[in-house]
Enzyme design. Structure first.
Site, PDB file in Angstrom:
ATOM      1  N   ASN A 142       9.129  10.189  79.641  1.00  0.00           N
ATOM      2  CA  ASN A 142       8.883  11.285  78.599  1.00  0.00           C
ATOM      3  C   ASN A 142       7.839  10.800  77.539  1.00  0.00           C
ATOM      4  O   ASN A 142       7.663  11.635  76.536  1.00  0.00           O
ATOM      5  CB  ASN A 142      10.182  11.925  78.153  1.00  0.00           C
ATOM      6  CG  ASN A 142      10.872  10.884  77.514  1.00  0.00           C
ATOM      7  OD1 ASN A 142      10.424   9.886  76.950  1.00  0.00           O
ATOM      8  ND2 ASN A 142      12.150  11.437  77.174  1.00  0.00           N
ATOM      9  N   ASP A 143       7.349   9.747  77.479  1.00  0.00           N
ATOM     10  CA  ASP A 143       6.729   8.917  76.441  1.00  0.00           C
ATOM     11  C   ASP A 143       5.378   9.786  75.952  1.00  0.00           C
ATOM     12  O   ASP A 143       5.030  10.194  74.990  1.00  0.00           O
ATOM     13  CB  ASP A 143       6.366   7.495  76.389  1.00  0.00           C
ATOM     14  CG  ASP A 143       7.656   6.475  76.537  1.00  0.00           C
ATOM     15  OD1 ASP A 143       8.581   7.185  76.443  1.00  0.00           O
ATOM     16  OD2 ASP A 143       7.367   5.678  76.729  1.00  0.00           O
ATOM     17  N   GLY A 162       7.994   6.245  71.491  1.00  0.00           N
ATOM     18  CA  GLY A 162       8.734   6.265  72.788  1.00  0.00           C
ATOM     19  C   GLY A 162      10.330   6.525  72.834  1.00  0.00           C
ATOM     20  O   GLY A 162      10.889   6.770  73.907  1.00  0.00           O
ATOM     21  N   ASP A 164      14.148   7.910  72.569  1.00  0.00           N
ATOM     22  CA  ASP A 164      14.582   9.417  72.858  1.00  0.00           C
ATOM     23  C   ASP A 164      16.051   9.505  72.730  1.00  0.00           C
ATOM     24  O   ASP A 164      16.772   8.554  72.455  1.00  0.00           O
ATOM     25  CB  ASP A 164      13.833   9.653  74.148  1.00  0.00           C
ATOM     26  CG  ASP A 164      14.106   8.437  75.059  1.00  0.00           C
ATOM     27  OD1 ASP A 164      14.986   7.841  74.971  1.00  0.00           O
ATOM     28  OD2 ASP A 164      13.131   8.214  75.952  1.00  0.00           O
ATOM     29  N   ASP A 329      17.526  18.770  54.661  1.00  0.00           N
ATOM     30  CA  ASP A 329      16.555  18.127  54.380  1.00  0.00           C
ATOM     31  C   ASP A 329      16.115  18.662  52.985  1.00  0.00           C
ATOM     32  O   ASP A 329      16.119  19.918  53.001  1.00  0.00           O
ATOM     33  CB  ASP A 329      15.284  17.790  55.441  1.00  0.00           C
ATOM     34  CG  ASP A 329      14.186  17.117  54.943  1.00  0.00           C
ATOM     35  OD1 ASP A 329      14.260  16.111  54.486  1.00  0.00           O
ATOM     36  OD2 ASP A 329      13.079  17.725  54.590  1.00  0.00           O
ATOM     37  N   GLU A 358      20.283  16.772  51.039  1.00  0.00           N
ATOM     38  CA  GLU A 358      19.365  15.701  50.213  1.00  0.00           C
ATOM     39  C   GLU A 358      18.833  16.507  48.976  1.00  0.00           C
ATOM     40  O   GLU A 358      17.837  16.983  48.821  1.00  0.00           O
ATOM     41  CB  GLU A 358      18.166  15.288  50.983  1.00  0.00           C
ATOM     42  CG  GLU A 358      17.364  14.165  50.561  1.00  0.00           C
ATOM     43  CD  GLU A 358      15.808  14.256  51.035  1.00  0.00           C
ATOM     44  OE1 GLU A 358      15.381  13.248  51.153  1.00  0.00           O
ATOM     45  OE2 GLU A 358      15.377  15.266  51.520  1.00  0.00           O
TER      46      GLU A 358
HETATM   47 CA    CA Z   1      10.667   7.736  75.871  1.00  0.00          CA
END
Ligand code: CA
Length: 615
Positions: A142-143, A162, A164, A329, A358
Site C-alpha cells: 500500500n506504499d 510507508g 500503516d 486537534d 489541544e
Molecule cells: Ca505501507
C-alpha cells in the site's frame, strides 16, 4: 456566421433538456438506531442532484426536510428515525422526470447496547502517541497507490515513509508488554495532498481511511485487536481545517463553507485570544478565521450544514470503529460555540467518553478555561472533559536544565501544580514531556538520559494521565536534524531491512535497554496502582534542588523524591513528618530495594526515588 448560429440553436436545447445528473456521495454513509438524538442530516453530493425529487420508502425512517442551496450539486436531507424502527437497508431514490437518476442503499444498524456505556481513557491509563506513517510498515503493497498524489520516499524527512495500520497491529504486543494501556494514533484519514501528507492533519475525506494506511475495515480490526489486549484507542480528530485537496474544495456547497479572505491570511496562532478579557476584535477574528496553513483551508463551523456534518462525523467514527476517546486537534481554533456543542453532542450519546483538546498555551488559567465545567466568568462551557498540560510541559523542559534558584529549576514543577486551583478536574489532564509537534524531550536535555528518567518518573507519579511519545523508550532523538519531519523519525525496526530492530532487546544497545527497562518497571507498577490513578497529592516546596511529594488514599501511600542536583544527597526526612510520621519503611520501585528506615534517605545525583510506604 450562419453555421455558428445554426450550431448554437441546435446545442442550446440539448444543454437545457439533457442535464447531467450523477449521484456521487451520501454522508454519513450509514447510521444507527438507538441514539438519544433520533435525527440526522445527510449530505448528498452529485452533479445537479438538487434538480431531482428525493424519496425514501422505509418504515420509521422519513425525510423531514429537504434543503437546497444555490449550488445545484448538493442536497441536505433532514432525516428522522422513529422509535421502534427496525434495522435494514433504506433505499434513497433520486428521480428526474419520472426516471430514476440515482439510488443509495442507506443502512440503518442497531446501536450496540454497551456502546453508550463505554469506558474511556482515565488517569489509570498511560497513553502512547505514535504517528502511523512513522511507526512500522506492515504492508509494503500500500506504499504507493494509484490516485494518491504523494509517493513514498523514505529519504525525505518530510515525505511519506510507508507506515500503516497493519504496522501498528503487528506491534500491539510490544506496546502491551512495555506497559502502556492506551494508543493515540495521529490522524489516519485520507490526506491526498501533494506534500506533507504523512502527518494526517490535512484531511481530504472525513469518511475514508487513507488507503496508504489501510481501509476503514482495517481500522475497525485494529480497534478490536487493541481492545482484545485490554488496551484502549484514542482517535485524533481535526475540526478546524481540512486539506486543500479535500473533494469539496473544487465545488464548495456554499462560499461560506470556509472562512474566506481577499488573500491568504494566516491565523495569529494566539489561542489565548479566546479567553482574553481584553481581546481586540481584529486579534480575535484573525485567530479563529485565519488559516492554519495555505494547504489547510479554515472551516466555517458556523455554517449550519457544516456544523452538523462535523458533529455527525465524530459520532459516526465512535460508533463505527469503537475508539475509546478523542484527541481533538487545535481545539481553540474553531468557533467555540461550535466545539462546545460538538462536545455536548458526543457526551450526550457517550456520557463517560473522554476527549482531550489541544489547547496550546503555557498558562494554567488559560488552559483551564477549556476544561468542561470550568465555571468561566463569561459563562462559556467547553464540554471538553480533558486538556493537555502544556504549562507543565514547558516547566518540565526548564526544570532539569536551569540552575536551581528562588524561582527556577525544579521549583517550576511545584509552581505549575500549585496552580491546579484553576482546573475543575486536574486529575483528568494529560501530562507529557513531548509530542509530535515539539522537540523530543531528550533533545531539550542535551541527551542527558538521567533527566529523561526523572521526567518519566515524575509524569508517571504526579496527577493526571501520562502520555509518552513513541520512541522515548529507546532514546529516539532528533539529533542534528531539524524540523517536524525529524521529530517524527521512523521507529528503527519498523521497516523490513532496517539495520537495527529496536522493538526487541537484542536490537537495542545497553543504554536503550536501560531506558526501556526503567519505563517498563514504572509502567507495569503503575498499571495496578490505584493510589497513583486516583490518590490525593501533597507536595513540599522544593529546597536545595529536592522536590518531594506524596500520593495517598485511605489504604496506600507513595513517596516520590526528585534530586535535581549534580551530586547525591542524604535527605533528612523530618520535614515531611506531617505525612511520613506514621510510616516505618518502604519499597523503592525503580531499583526494587527495601528501605527499612525512612529517617534519612540517600538519593543519587539527577534521579528519582519512588517509594511505596509501609506502616
Ligand atoms: Ca505501507
Amino acid at each position: 456566421m450562419k453555421r455558428c448560429i445554426l450550431l448554437f440553436l441546435i446545442l442550446i436545447p440539448c444543454a437545457i433538456f439533457s442535464q447531467e445528473i450523477k449521484l456521487e456521495r451520501v454522508e454519513p454513509p450509514n447510521w444507527w438506531i438507538g441514539f438519544k438524538n433520533p435525527e440526522i442530516q445527510l449530505l448528498v453530493y452529485g452533479k445537479n442532484i438538487a434538480s431531482t425529487t428525493v424519496s425514501v420508502d422505509y418504515p420509521g425512517f422519513v425525510i423531514k426536510k429537504i434543503h437546497k442551496l444555490k449550488n445545484p450539486d448538493y442536497l441536505f436531507l433532514d432525516m428522522a428515525i422513529s422509535p421502534g424502527t427496525k434495522p435494514g437497508i433504506a433505499v434513497i431514490q433520486f428521480k428526474s422526470k419520472d426516471k430514476i437518476a440515482g439510488r443509495y442503499l442507506f443502512e440503518l444498524k442497531t446501536r450496540a447496547k454497551e456502546s453508550s456505556q463505554r469506558q474511556s481513557f482515565t488517569p489509570s491509563d498511560v497513553i502512547y502517541l505514535l504517528m502511523p506513517d512513522r511507526f512500522a510498515n506492515g504492508d509494503t503493497t500500500n506504499d504507493d497507490l494509484p490516485g494518491m498524489v504523494e509517493k513514498v520516499n523514505r529519504s525525505n524527512t518530510d515525505g511519506r515513509h510507508g507506515g500503516d495500520l497493519k504496522g501498528i497491529a503487528d506491534h500491539l504486543d510490544y506496546l502491551r508488554d512495555l506497559g502502556v494501556t492506551t494508543i493515540w494514533i495521529n490522524p489516519f484519514l485520507e490526506n491526498n495532498q501533494l506534500k506533507y501528507s504523512y502527518h494526517g492533519y490535512s484531511i481530504t475525506d472525513y469518511y475514508k481511511t487513507d488507503p496508504r494506511f489501510g481501509t476503514n475495515e482495517d481500522y475497525v480490526k485494529l480497534s478490536n485487536a487493541i481492545h482484545k489486549r485490554g488496551m484502549k484507542l484514542i482517535m485524533d480528530q481535526v475540526l478546524n481545517h481540512c486539506g486543500s485537496n479535500h473533494w469539496w474544495m473544487n465545488d464548495l456547497p456554499s462560499p461560506d463553507w470556509i472562512n474566506e479572505w481577499p488573500e491568504f491570511t494566516r491565523s495569529n496562532y494566539r489561542s489565548g485570544t479566546v479567553s482574553d478579557p481584553y481581546v481586540s476584535s481584529i486579534d480575535s477574528n484573525l485567530f479563529v478565521r485565519g488559516w492554519f496553513d495555505k494547504t489547510m483551508p479554515d472551516l466555517n463551523q458556523r455554517n449550519p450544514y457544516l456544523k452538523k456534518y462535523l458533529i455527525q462525523n465524530s459520532i459516526w467514527w465512535i460508533e463505527y470503529a469503537g475508539p475509546d476517546g478523542i484527541r481533538e486537534d487545535t481545539h481553540p481554533y474553531p468557533f467555540k460555540d461550535f466545539t462546545s456543542e460538538w462536545g455536548k453532542r458526543i457526551l450526550t450519546e457517550y456520557p463517560d467518553f473522554n476527549i482531550v483538546g489541544e489547547c496550546w498555551v503555557n498558562y494554567p488559567a488559560t488552559v483551564a478555561y477549556w476544561q468542561k465545567d470550568a465555571g468561566n466568568k463569561d459563562g462559556f462551557n467547553s464540554n471538553l472533559p480533558s486538556v493537555f498540560d502544556f504549562p507543565l510541559h514547558d516547566a518540565l523542559i526548564k526544570a532539569f536544565t536551569e540552575p536551581e534558584g528562588w524561582d527556577t529549576g525544579i521549583l517550576r514543577l511545584y509552581e505549575i501544580l500549585s496552580q491546579d486551583l484553576s482546573y475543575p478536574n486536574p486529575s483528568n489532564i494529560v501530562v507529557f514531556a513531548d509530542n509530535h509537534d515539539v522537540n523530543r524531550f531528550l533533545d531539550t536535555q542535551k541527551d542527558d538520559i538521567r533527566k529523561l528518567k526523572m521526567a518519566m518518573a515524575f509524569l508517571l507519579t504526579t496527577r493526571g494521565i501520562p502520555q509518552i511519545y513513541y520512541g522515548t523508550e529507546i532514546l529516539l532523538t532528533t539529533g542534528a536534524d531539524k524540523g517536524h519531519g525529524s521529530i517524527r523519525k521512523d521507529f528503527p525496526g519498523g521497516w523490513a531491512g532496517d539495520p537495527l530492530n529496536k522493538f526487541i532487546s537484542g536490537g537495542r544497545d545497553q543504554q536503550e535497554n536501560e531506558m526501556y527497562d526503567y519505563l517498563h518497571t514504572l509502567l507495569q507498577w503503575r498499571k495496578s496502582n490505584e493510589v497513583i490513578h486516583s490518590g490525593k497529592l501533597r507536595h513540599f516546596i522544593p529546597e536545595d534542588g529536592i522536590y518531594t511529594y506524596f500520593r495517598y488514599n485511605s489504604k496506600d501511600a507513595v513517596m516520590v523524591i526528585l534530586n535535581n542536583n549534580e551530586e547525591p544527597r542524604k535527605i533528612d526526612t523530618k520535614r515531611y513528618n506531617e505525612f511520613l510520621g506514621k510510616y516505618k519503611s518502604g519499597t523503592e520501585i525503580i531499583a526494587g530495594r527495601e528501605i527499612n528506615d525512612l529517617t534519612f534517605l540517600n538519593i543519587p545525583a539527577k534521579s528519582a526515588l519512588v517509594i511505596e510506604l509501609k506502616k
